[in-house]
Design a protein around this motif. Structure first.
Motif, PDB file in Angstrom:
ATOM      1  N   LEU A 306      49.683  66.611  43.640  1.00 20.23           N
ATOM      2  CA  LEU A 306      50.175  67.535  43.012  1.00 20.23           C
ATOM      3  C   LEU A 306      49.138  68.211  42.059  1.00 20.23           C
ATOM      4  CD1 LEU A 306      52.784  69.582  42.097  1.00 20.23           C
ATOM      5  CD2 LEU A 306      53.113  67.959  40.291  1.00 20.23           C
ATOM      6  N   SER A 307      48.956  69.508  42.328  1.00 15.01           N
ATOM      7  CA  SER A 307      48.050  70.079  41.248  1.00 15.01           C
ATOM      8  C   SER A 307      48.601  71.655  40.671  1.00 15.01           C
ATOM      9  CB  SER A 307      46.609  70.494  41.787  1.00 15.01           C
ATOM     10  OG  SER A 307      46.834  71.341  42.846  1.00 15.01           O
ATOM     11  N   LEU A 308      48.492  71.823  39.696  1.00 15.09           N
ATOM     12  CA  LEU A 308      49.288  72.894  38.921  1.00 15.09           C
ATOM     13  C   LEU A 308      48.344  74.106  39.032  1.00 15.09           C
ATOM     14  CD1 LEU A 308      51.178  71.254  35.916  1.00 15.09           C
ATOM     15  CD2 LEU A 308      51.691  71.588  38.238  1.00 15.09           C
ATOM     16  N   PRO A 309      48.858  75.473  39.236  1.00 16.43           N
ATOM     17  CA  PRO A 309      50.302  75.700  39.313  1.00 16.43           C
ATOM     18  C   PRO A 309      50.792  75.230  40.753  1.00 16.43           C
ATOM     19  CG  PRO A 309      48.972  77.701  39.695  1.00 16.43           C
ATOM     20  CD  PRO A 309      48.005  76.597  39.297  1.00 16.43           C
ATOM     21  N   ALA A 310      52.323  75.061  40.765  1.00 17.11           N
ATOM     22  CA  ALA A 310      52.690  74.397  42.003  1.00 17.11           C
ATOM     23  C   ALA A 310      54.242  74.908  42.006  1.00 17.11           C
ATOM     24  CB  ALA A 310      52.922  72.938  42.133  1.00 17.11           C
ATOM     25  N   THR A 311      54.557  75.261  43.246  1.00 17.86           N
ATOM     26  CA  THR A 311      56.104  75.574  43.526  1.00 17.86           C
ATOM     27  C   THR A 311      56.809  74.532  44.046  1.00 17.86           C
ATOM     28  OG1 THR A 311      55.521  78.090  43.364  1.00 17.86           O
ATOM     29  CG2 THR A 311      57.756  77.251  44.558  1.00 17.86           C
ATOM     30  N   LEU A 312      57.875  74.041  43.818  1.00 15.25           N
ATOM     31  CA  LEU A 312      58.739  73.068  44.251  1.00 15.25           C
ATOM     32  C   LEU A 312      59.835  73.245  44.750  1.00 15.25           C
ATOM     33  CD1 LEU A 312      57.695  70.138  41.645  1.00 15.25           C
ATOM     34  CD2 LEU A 312      56.384  70.724  44.126  1.00 15.25           C
ATOM     35  N   ALA A 313      60.322  73.002  45.902  1.00 17.24           N
ATOM     36  CA  ALA A 313      61.794  73.550  46.470  1.00 17.24           C
ATOM     37  C   ALA A 313      62.480  71.999  46.453  1.00 17.24           C
ATOM     38  CB  ALA A 313      61.508  73.964  47.901  1.00 17.24           C
ATOM     39  N   PHE A 314      63.531  72.357  45.802  1.00 21.14           N
ATOM     40  CA  PHE A 314      64.501  71.080  45.737  1.00 21.14           C
ATOM     41  C   PHE A 314      65.664  71.301  46.584  1.00 21.14           C
ATOM     42  CE2 PHE A 314      62.717  70.758  41.221  1.00 21.14           C
ATOM     43  CZ  PHE A 314      61.648  69.816  41.469  1.00 21.14           C
ATOM     44  N   GLU A 315      66.221  70.609  47.504  1.00 18.43           N
ATOM     45  CA  GLU A 315      67.132  70.846  48.419  1.00 18.43           C
ATOM     46  C   GLU A 315      68.640  70.116  47.696  1.00 18.43           C
ATOM     47  OE1 GLU A 315      64.706  69.960  52.446  1.00 18.43           O
ATOM     48  OE2 GLU A 315      66.453  68.875  51.893  1.00 18.43           O
ATOM     49  N   HIS A 316      69.713  71.048  47.742  1.00 19.61           N
ATOM     50  CA  HIS A 316      70.928  70.518  47.089  1.00 19.61           C
ATOM     51  C   HIS A 316      71.862  70.834  48.095  1.00 19.61           C
ATOM     52  CE1 HIS A 316      71.716  74.857  46.403  1.00 19.61           C
ATOM     53  NE2 HIS A 316      70.695  75.006  45.579  1.00 19.61           N
ATOM     54  N   VAL A 325      55.862  75.359  38.598  1.00 17.10           N
ATOM     55  CA  VAL A 325      55.280  74.542  37.452  1.00 17.10           C
ATOM     56  C   VAL A 325      53.773  74.718  37.263  1.00 17.10           C
ATOM     57  CG1 VAL A 325      55.171  72.187  36.550  1.00 17.10           C
ATOM     58  CG2 VAL A 325      56.748  72.411  38.225  1.00 17.10           C
ATOM     59  N   GLU A 326      53.705  75.186  35.751  1.00 19.24           N
ATOM     60  CA  GLU A 326      52.172  75.421  35.624  1.00 19.24           C
ATOM     61  C   GLU A 326      51.931  75.172  34.324  1.00 19.24           C
ATOM     62  OE1 GLU A 326      52.224  79.920  35.830  1.00 19.24           O
ATOM     63  OE2 GLU A 326      54.191  80.228  35.166  1.00 19.24           O
ATOM     64  N   LYS A 327      50.615  75.208  33.903  1.00 16.59           N
ATOM     65  CA  LYS A 327      50.253  74.765  32.534  1.00 16.59           C
ATOM     66  C   LYS A 327      50.537  76.086  31.326  1.00 16.59           C
ATOM     67  CE  LYS A 327      46.979  71.370  34.311  1.00 16.59           C
ATOM     68  NZ  LYS A 327      45.610  70.814  34.169  1.00 16.59           N
ATOM     69  N   ALA A 328      50.890  75.675  30.265  1.00 22.16           N
ATOM     70  CA  ALA A 328      51.056  76.609  29.451  1.00 22.16           C
ATOM     71  C   ALA A 328      49.581  76.958  28.899  1.00 22.16           C
ATOM     72  CB  ALA A 328      51.863  76.259  28.184  1.00 22.16           C
ATOM     73  N   ILE A 329      49.590  78.362  28.412  1.00 24.91           N
ATOM     74  CA  ILE A 329      48.356  78.813  27.974  1.00 24.91           C
ATOM     75  C   ILE A 329      48.326  78.223  26.543  1.00 24.91           C
ATOM     76  CG2 ILE A 329      47.108  80.807  27.043  1.00 24.91           C
ATOM     77  CD1 ILE A 329      48.301  82.524  29.035  1.00 24.91           C
ATOM     78  N   GLY A 330      47.014  77.585  26.382  1.00 21.93           N
ATOM     79  CA  GLY A 330      46.710  76.946  24.950  1.00 21.93           C
ATOM     80  C   GLY A 330      46.680  75.571  24.830  1.00 21.93           C
ATOM     81  N   ASP A 331      47.776  74.814  25.141  1.00 21.92           N
ATOM     82  CA  ASP A 331      47.878  73.343  24.846  1.00 21.92           C
ATOM     83  C   ASP A 331      48.159  72.701  26.286  1.00 21.92           C
ATOM     84  OD1 ASP A 331      50.441  73.910  25.786  1.00 21.92           O
ATOM     85  OD2 ASP A 331      51.494  73.236  23.916  1.00 21.92           O
ATOM     86  N   ASN A 332      48.098  73.596  27.621  1.00 19.54           N
ATOM     87  CA  ASN A 332      48.195  72.975  28.858  1.00 19.54           C
ATOM     88  C   ASN A 332      49.498  72.290  29.043  1.00 19.54           C
ATOM     89  OD1 ASN A 332      45.835  74.092  29.903  1.00 19.54           O
ATOM     90  ND2 ASN A 332      44.651  72.527  29.207  1.00 19.54           N
ATOM     91  N   SER A 333      50.494  72.339  28.207  1.00 22.20           N
ATOM     92  CA  SER A 333      51.556  71.560  28.194  1.00 22.20           C
ATOM     93  C   SER A 333      52.512  72.273  29.584  1.00 22.20           C
ATOM     94  CB  SER A 333      52.647  71.421  27.234  1.00 22.20           C
ATOM     95  OG  SER A 333      52.942  72.814  26.922  1.00 22.20           O
ATOM     96  N   PRO A 334      53.056  71.506  30.423  1.00 17.58           N
ATOM     97  CA  PRO A 334      53.816  72.036  31.709  1.00 17.58           C
ATOM     98  C   PRO A 334      54.743  73.187  31.229  1.00 17.58           C
ATOM     99  CG  PRO A 334      54.295  69.795  31.576  1.00 17.58           C
ATOM    100  CD  PRO A 334      53.342  69.873  30.397  1.00 17.58           C
ATOM    101  N   THR A 335      54.853  74.203  31.891  1.00 20.65           N
ATOM    102  CA  THR A 335      55.827  75.158  31.800  1.00 20.65           C
ATOM    103  C   THR A 335      56.639  75.272  33.175  1.00 20.65           C
ATOM    104  OG1 THR A 335      54.669  76.321  30.036  1.00 20.65           O
ATOM    105  CG2 THR A 335      56.370  77.512  31.457  1.00 20.65           C
ATOM    106  N   VAL A 336      58.017  75.442  33.200  1.00 16.78           N
ATOM    107  CA  VAL A 336      58.678  75.462  34.442  1.00 16.78           C
ATOM    108  C   VAL A 336      59.405  76.534  34.447  1.00 16.78           C
ATOM    109  CG1 VAL A 336      60.338  74.319  35.835  1.00 16.78           C
ATOM    110  CG2 VAL A 336      58.908  73.094  34.351  1.00 16.78           C
TER     111      VAL A 336
END
Length: 356
Positions: A306-316, A325-336
């Motif tokens: 896994l490398s960001l940004p990434a799109t994940l498909a969850f089957e339900h 899922v990507e890194k937030a601008i500034g602190d690189n924390s994950p944003t979903v």
């Protein structure tokens, strides 16, 4: 109708959930009085909620309360209330991301927020978790658009998209992504991941519970021994997460994961927790997106490259839900981020008996 109290409300579908939306000014400020009123409005205490607005299912026994923001960095406050179906009680511990998708349109039409061009971004303060979520609403010509070409599994037809960005989703209830301090723990002999993202969850490998993770929701609901064991795991997970006795709370939510069966990235079965969700909670999907970024956790192990940004498909059970899922601008924390749809279904007043 002198024996009835009229409370203005709008019935809205948000994602794969629906329920009445109220302005905070129209409900009692006291939580005890407010909850007692919501129980009467929804008709709790009966499996069909026959004497109220609820639909006899946890996904249709939800309430949104919206009002002016109590925080300067947000536009509106949103309090979510899960009104129990069989029990005459209300739980305001969790957030609901599906109902959240209808908050922006409701706020605009209630005059709480002014549209800003063809798209309007509303910063929603979720009072339940203290988090702020960006909701991007389609407002062509300065008016709400409910019709469009977006589709989500679990809802028939198409509608205008609503984009939700959970920029600060870590630690909704405990303040930490991994409340136990570890990527995995052992409960009742099973390896689990205890994670607090947009909502606290206990993630379990479906195979360890005798399932593949791709079964229909009804299969889990009909397995009394499985549901009892799942509840036992959930309660111990709550203790390990520092949440104390969670027997009277819907948090944390159990989540089974398994190998995908329909071309997605992960099979997911999310529990409410008394039943298996017929789709997937938005907050649960966001939490799984965050879990994917932890390499040693149960979810992260399934995405070693896994490398960001990434799109994940969850089957339900009724399709799939995709998260970005990507890194937030500034602190690189994950944003979903997720895409949902919404619709205004009914507007009028909820009627409550004065003697209730």
């Amino acid at each position: 109708m002198d024996d009835l109290i009229r409370i203005p409300c709008v019935m809205m579908r948000g994602g794969t959930s629906k329920g009445p939306f109220f302005l905070s000014r129209d409900l009692p400020a006291d939580p005890v009085e407010r909850d007692r009123l919501l129980i009467e409005i929804m008709g709790s205490g009966h499996p069909l909620q026959i004497d109220g607005l609820g639909g006899g299912n946890s996904l249709t026994s939800k309430v949104a309360i919206v009002g002016p923001s109590s925080r300067p960095e947000a536009d509106v406050d949103y309090l979510f209330a899960q009104v129990k179906v069989l029990e005459r009680s209300v739980d305001t511990a969790p957030n609901c991301g599906n109902m959240l998708s209808a908050v922006g349109p409701f706020a605009i039409e209630a005059g709480l927020v002014l549209p800003t061009g063809d798209e309007t971004v509303i910063k929603v303060h979720n009072v339940n978790t203290g988090k702020i979520i960006d909701a991007r609403i389609q407002t062509p010509g300065g008016a709400i658009a409910y019709q469009g070409e977006a589709a989500i599994d679990g809802v028939p037809g198409k509608a205008a998209p609503v984009y939700l960005a959970f920029r600060d989703a870590i630690g909704a209830k405990t303040g930490r992504l991994l409340p136990s301090g570890k990527a995995t723990d052992v409960i009742l002999g099973l390896e689990v991941t205890l994670l607090d993202g947009a909502t606290p969850v206990v993630i379990i490998t479906a195979e360890d519970m005798g399932y593949s993770g791709s079964e229909p929701a009804a299969a889990f609901d009909a397995d009394a021994a499985f549901m009892a064991r799942l509840e036992e795991i959930r309660r111990e997970a709550g203790r390990l997460m520092g949440m104390g006795d969670v027997s009277q709370s819907v948090l944390p939510k159990p989540v089974l994961i398994g190998a995908p069966a329909s071309g997605g990235d992960l099979a997911v079965r999310y529990f409410t927790p008394a039943n298996c969700h017929t789709a997937l909670a938005t907050t649960g999907a966001v939490s799984l997106g965050l879990a994917a970024t932890i390499p040693t956790g149960l979810v992260g192990r399934r995405f070693p490259e896994l490398s960001l940004p990434a799109t994940l498909a969850f089957e339900h059970p009724t399709g799939e839900l995709r998260v970005r899922v990507e890194k937030a601008i500034g602190d690189n924390s994950p944003t979903v981020s997720v895409m949902r749809t919404t619709r205004r279904l009914f507007e009028g007043a909820a009627l409550v008996r004065k003697d209730a």
